[in-house]
Write an enzyme that holds these catalytic residues in place. Structure first.
Site, short mmCIF file in Angstrom:
data_model
loop_
_atom_site.label_atom_id
_atom_site.label_comp_id
_atom_site.label_asym_id
_atom_site.label_seq_id
_atom_site.Cartn_x
_atom_site.Cartn_y
_atom_site.Cartn_z
CE LYS A 11 -3.97 -2.21 2.27
NZ LYS A 11 -4.94 -2.13 3.40
CE1 TYR A 51 -9.32 -3.17 0.26
CE2 TYR A 51 -8.34 -1.20 -0.71
CZ TYR A 51 -8.22 -2.36 0.04
OH TYR A 51 -7.00 -2.72 0.57
CG ASN A 114 -3.76 -2.47 6.89
OD1 ASN A 114 -3.64 -2.10 5.72
ND2 ASN A 114 -4.79 -3.19 7.30
CG HIS A 117 -5.23 -6.27 -0.50
ND1 HIS A 117 -6.46 -6.25 0.10
CD2 HIS A 117 -5.30 -7.21 -1.48
CE1 HIS A 117 -7.25 -7.13 -0.50
NE2 HIS A 117 -6.57 -7.72 -1.47
CD GLU A 128 -8.79 -9.19 -3.65
OE1 GLU A 128 -9.64 -8.87 -2.79
OE2 GLU A 128 -7.63 -9.56 -3.36
P1 IDP Z 1 -7.82 -6.98 5.42
O1 IDP Z 1 -7.01 -6.00 4.59
O2 IDP Z 1 -7.04 -7.49 6.59
O3 IDP Z 1 -8.42 -8.07 4.58
P2 IDP Z 1 -10.49 -5.79 5.51
O4 IDP Z 1 -11.45 -5.97 6.63
O5 IDP Z 1 -10.75 -6.51 4.23
O6 IDP Z 1 -9.03 -6.15 6.08
O7 IDP Z 1 -10.40 -4.23 5.23
C1 IDP Z 1 -9.78 -3.73 4.07
C2 IDP Z 1 -8.91 -2.58 4.46
O8 IDP Z 1 -9.72 -1.51 4.96
C3 IDP Z 1 -7.91 -2.85 5.61
O9 IDP Z 1 -6.74 -3.50 5.19
C4 IDP Z 1 -7.65 -1.44 6.11
O10 IDP Z 1 -6.76 -0.74 5.23
C5 IDP Z 1 -9.04 -0.81 5.99
N1 IDP Z 1 -9.81 -0.94 7.24
C6 IDP Z 1 -10.39 -2.07 7.74
N2 IDP Z 1 -11.02 -1.83 8.90
C7 IDP Z 1 -10.83 -0.51 9.13
C8 IDP Z 1 -11.26 0.35 10.21
O11 IDP Z 1 -11.93 -0.05 11.17
N3 IDP Z 1 -10.86 1.66 10.12
C9 IDP Z 1 -10.12 2.14 9.06
N4 IDP Z 1 -9.72 1.37 8.04
C10 IDP Z 1 -10.06 0.05 8.08
MG MG Z 2 -9.85 -7.98 3.10
#
Ligand code: IDP
Ligand code: MG
Length: 142
Positions: A11, A51, A114, A117, A128
Protein backbone atom coordinates in the site's frame (compact mmCIF):
# COMPACT_ATOMS: atom_id res chain seq x y z
CA UNK A 1 -2.20 -28.77 -0.01
CA UNK A 2 -2.24 -27.16 -3.42
CA UNK A 3 -0.39 -24.48 -5.32
CA UNK A 4 -2.47 -21.30 -5.19
CA UNK A 5 -2.19 -17.72 -6.38
CA UNK A 6 -3.15 -14.69 -4.33
CA UNK A 7 -3.18 -10.94 -4.91
CA UNK A 8 -0.90 -8.85 -2.75
CA UNK A 9 -0.55 -5.06 -2.66
CA UNK A 10 2.14 -2.99 -0.97
CA UNK A 11 0.00 0.00 0.00
CA UNK A 12 1.02 3.69 -0.32
CA UNK A 13 2.45 3.83 3.22
CA UNK A 14 4.79 0.93 2.43
CA UNK A 15 5.97 2.31 -0.92
CA UNK A 16 6.45 5.83 0.50
CA UNK A 17 8.64 4.52 3.34
CA UNK A 18 10.88 2.49 0.95
CA UNK A 19 9.67 -0.83 2.34
CA UNK A 20 9.15 -2.59 -1.03
CA UNK A 21 12.32 -4.67 -0.74
CA UNK A 22 11.81 -5.62 2.91
CA UNK A 23 8.21 -6.69 2.27
CA UNK A 24 9.02 -8.75 -0.84
CA UNK A 25 11.79 -10.40 1.18
CA UNK A 26 9.19 -11.64 3.70
CA UNK A 27 7.20 -13.31 0.92
CA UNK A 28 10.29 -14.88 -0.66
CA UNK A 29 11.70 -16.09 2.66
CA UNK A 30 8.40 -17.85 3.32
CA UNK A 31 8.46 -19.74 0.03
CA UNK A 32 6.07 -17.60 -2.01
CA UNK A 33 7.08 -16.78 -5.58
CA UNK A 34 6.21 -13.66 -7.57
CA UNK A 35 4.10 -14.63 -10.60
CA UNK A 36 3.34 -11.04 -11.76
CA UNK A 37 4.19 -7.55 -10.51
CA UNK A 38 3.69 -3.86 -11.25
CA UNK A 39 3.95 -0.38 -9.75
CA UNK A 40 0.76 1.63 -10.30
CA UNK A 41 -0.84 4.84 -9.08
CA UNK A 42 -4.53 3.92 -8.74
CA UNK A 43 -7.22 6.46 -9.58
CA UNK A 44 -9.91 7.03 -6.95
CA UNK A 45 -12.35 5.10 -9.18
CA UNK A 46 -9.95 2.15 -9.50
CA UNK A 47 -9.47 2.03 -5.72
CA UNK A 48 -13.27 2.16 -5.25
CA UNK A 49 -13.71 -0.69 -7.75
CA UNK A 50 -11.10 -2.80 -6.02
CA UNK A 51 -12.66 -2.29 -2.56
CA UNK A 52 -16.30 -2.36 -3.79
CA UNK A 53 -17.13 -5.06 -1.22
CA UNK A 54 -16.49 -2.45 1.51
CA UNK A 55 -18.55 0.38 -0.07
CA UNK A 56 -21.05 0.51 2.81
CA UNK A 57 -18.36 0.61 5.50
CA UNK A 58 -17.68 3.89 7.34
CA UNK A 59 -14.02 3.79 6.34
CA UNK A 60 -14.65 3.32 2.57
CA UNK A 61 -14.11 6.97 1.58
CA UNK A 62 -10.97 7.35 3.63
CA UNK A 63 -9.61 3.93 2.54
CA UNK A 64 -10.06 4.60 -1.18
CA UNK A 65 -8.61 8.14 -0.85
CA UNK A 66 -5.57 6.66 0.92
CA UNK A 67 -5.17 3.84 -1.67
CA UNK A 68 -5.22 6.37 -4.55
CA UNK A 69 -2.96 8.93 -2.80
CA UNK A 70 0.36 7.64 -4.18
CA UNK A 71 1.76 4.55 -5.96
CA UNK A 72 1.28 0.96 -4.83
CA UNK A 73 3.10 -2.23 -5.86
CA UNK A 74 0.71 -4.99 -6.93
CA UNK A 75 1.90 -8.57 -7.18
CA UNK A 76 0.57 -12.06 -7.63
CA UNK A 77 2.14 -14.49 -5.17
CA UNK A 78 2.21 -18.20 -5.93
CA UNK A 79 2.93 -21.23 -3.77
CA UNK A 80 1.54 -23.93 -1.47
CA UNK A 81 -1.57 -22.51 0.26
CA UNK A 82 -0.50 -19.05 -0.90
CA UNK A 83 -3.74 -17.35 0.18
CA UNK A 84 -3.58 -18.40 3.84
CA UNK A 85 0.21 -18.22 3.96
CA UNK A 86 0.19 -14.62 2.74
CA UNK A 87 -2.46 -13.69 5.36
CA UNK A 88 -0.21 -15.23 8.04
CA UNK A 89 2.84 -13.30 6.83
CA UNK A 90 0.74 -10.07 6.77
CA UNK A 91 -0.77 -10.36 10.26
CA UNK A 92 -4.11 -9.08 11.55
CA UNK A 93 -5.85 -6.08 9.92
CA UNK A 94 -5.34 -3.99 13.05
CA UNK A 95 -1.60 -3.87 13.80
CA UNK A 96 -2.46 -3.72 17.51
CA UNK A 97 -3.71 -7.31 17.15
CA UNK A 98 -1.00 -8.55 14.76
CA UNK A 99 1.38 -11.31 15.84
CA UNK A 100 5.10 -10.75 16.35
CA UNK A 101 7.13 -11.01 13.18
CA UNK A 102 4.27 -10.17 10.81
CA UNK A 103 4.48 -7.34 8.27
CA UNK A 104 1.67 -5.39 9.89
CA UNK A 105 3.11 -5.77 13.40
CA UNK A 106 6.50 -4.55 12.19
CA UNK A 107 5.48 -1.85 9.69
CA UNK A 108 1.80 -0.79 9.81
CA UNK A 109 1.07 2.83 10.75
CA UNK A 110 -2.60 2.27 11.72
CA UNK A 111 -5.58 -0.02 11.09
CA UNK A 112 -6.09 1.83 7.79
CA UNK A 113 -2.48 2.37 6.71
CA UNK A 114 -1.60 -1.24 7.34
CA UNK A 115 1.05 -1.56 4.63
CA UNK A 116 -0.23 -4.61 2.72
CA UNK A 117 -3.33 -6.10 1.15
CA UNK A 118 -3.86 -9.84 0.65
CA UNK A 119 -6.79 -11.77 -0.83
CA UNK A 120 -8.86 -13.66 1.75
CA UNK A 121 -10.26 -16.66 -0.22
CA UNK A 122 -9.88 -18.47 -3.56
CA UNK A 123 -12.84 -16.63 -5.18
CA UNK A 124 -11.65 -13.18 -4.13
CA UNK A 125 -8.06 -14.04 -5.12
CA UNK A 126 -9.19 -14.95 -8.66
CA UNK A 127 -11.32 -11.79 -8.89
CA UNK A 128 -8.60 -9.50 -7.54
CA UNK A 129 -5.87 -10.99 -9.77
CA UNK A 130 -8.12 -10.42 -12.82
CA UNK A 131 -8.72 -6.82 -11.66
CA UNK A 132 -5.03 -6.03 -12.17
CA UNK A 133 -3.53 -8.60 -14.54
CA UNK A 134 -4.42 -10.29 -17.81
CA UNK A 135 -3.58 -14.00 -18.15
CA UNK A 136 -0.62 -13.18 -20.43
CA UNK A 137 0.96 -11.10 -17.64
CA UNK A 138 1.14 -14.11 -15.30
CA UNK A 139 3.96 -16.65 -15.30
CA UNK A 140 4.03 -20.12 -13.78
CA UNK A 141 6.35 -19.27 -10.92
CA UNK A 142 6.58 -22.58 -9.07
P1 IDP B 1 -7.82 -6.98 5.42
O1 IDP B 1 -7.01 -6.00 4.59
O2 IDP B 1 -7.04 -7.49 6.59
O3 IDP B 1 -8.42 -8.07 4.58
P2 IDP B 1 -10.49 -5.79 5.51
O4 IDP B 1 -11.45 -5.97 6.63
O5 IDP B 1 -10.75 -6.51 4.23
O6 IDP B 1 -9.03 -6.15 6.08
O7 IDP B 1 -10.40 -4.23 5.23
C1 IDP B 1 -9.78 -3.73 4.07
C2 IDP B 1 -8.91 -2.58 4.46
O8 IDP B 1 -9.72 -1.51 4.96
C3 IDP B 1 -7.91 -2.85 5.61
O9 IDP B 1 -6.74 -3.50 5.19
C4 IDP B 1 -7.65 -1.44 6.11
O10 IDP B 1 -6.76 -0.74 5.23
C5 IDP B 1 -9.04 -0.81 5.99
N1 IDP B 1 -9.81 -0.94 7.24
C6 IDP B 1 -10.39 -2.07 7.74
N2 IDP B 1 -11.02 -1.83 8.90
C7 IDP B 1 -10.83 -0.51 9.13
C8 IDP B 1 -11.26 0.35 10.21
O11 IDP B 1 -11.93 -0.05 11.17
N3 IDP B 1 -10.86 1.66 10.12
C9 IDP B 1 -10.12 2.14 9.06
N4 IDP B 1 -9.72 1.37 8.04
C10 IDP B 1 -10.06 0.05 8.08
MG1 MG C 1 -9.85 -7.98 3.10
Amino acid sequence: MAIERTLSIIKPDGVKRNLIGKILQRFEENGLKVAAMKLVHLSKKEAEGFYAVHRERPFFESLTTMMSSSPVVVQVLEGESAIAKNREIMGATNPANASEGTIRKDFAVSIEENTVHGSDAPETAAQEIAYFFSSTELVNAS
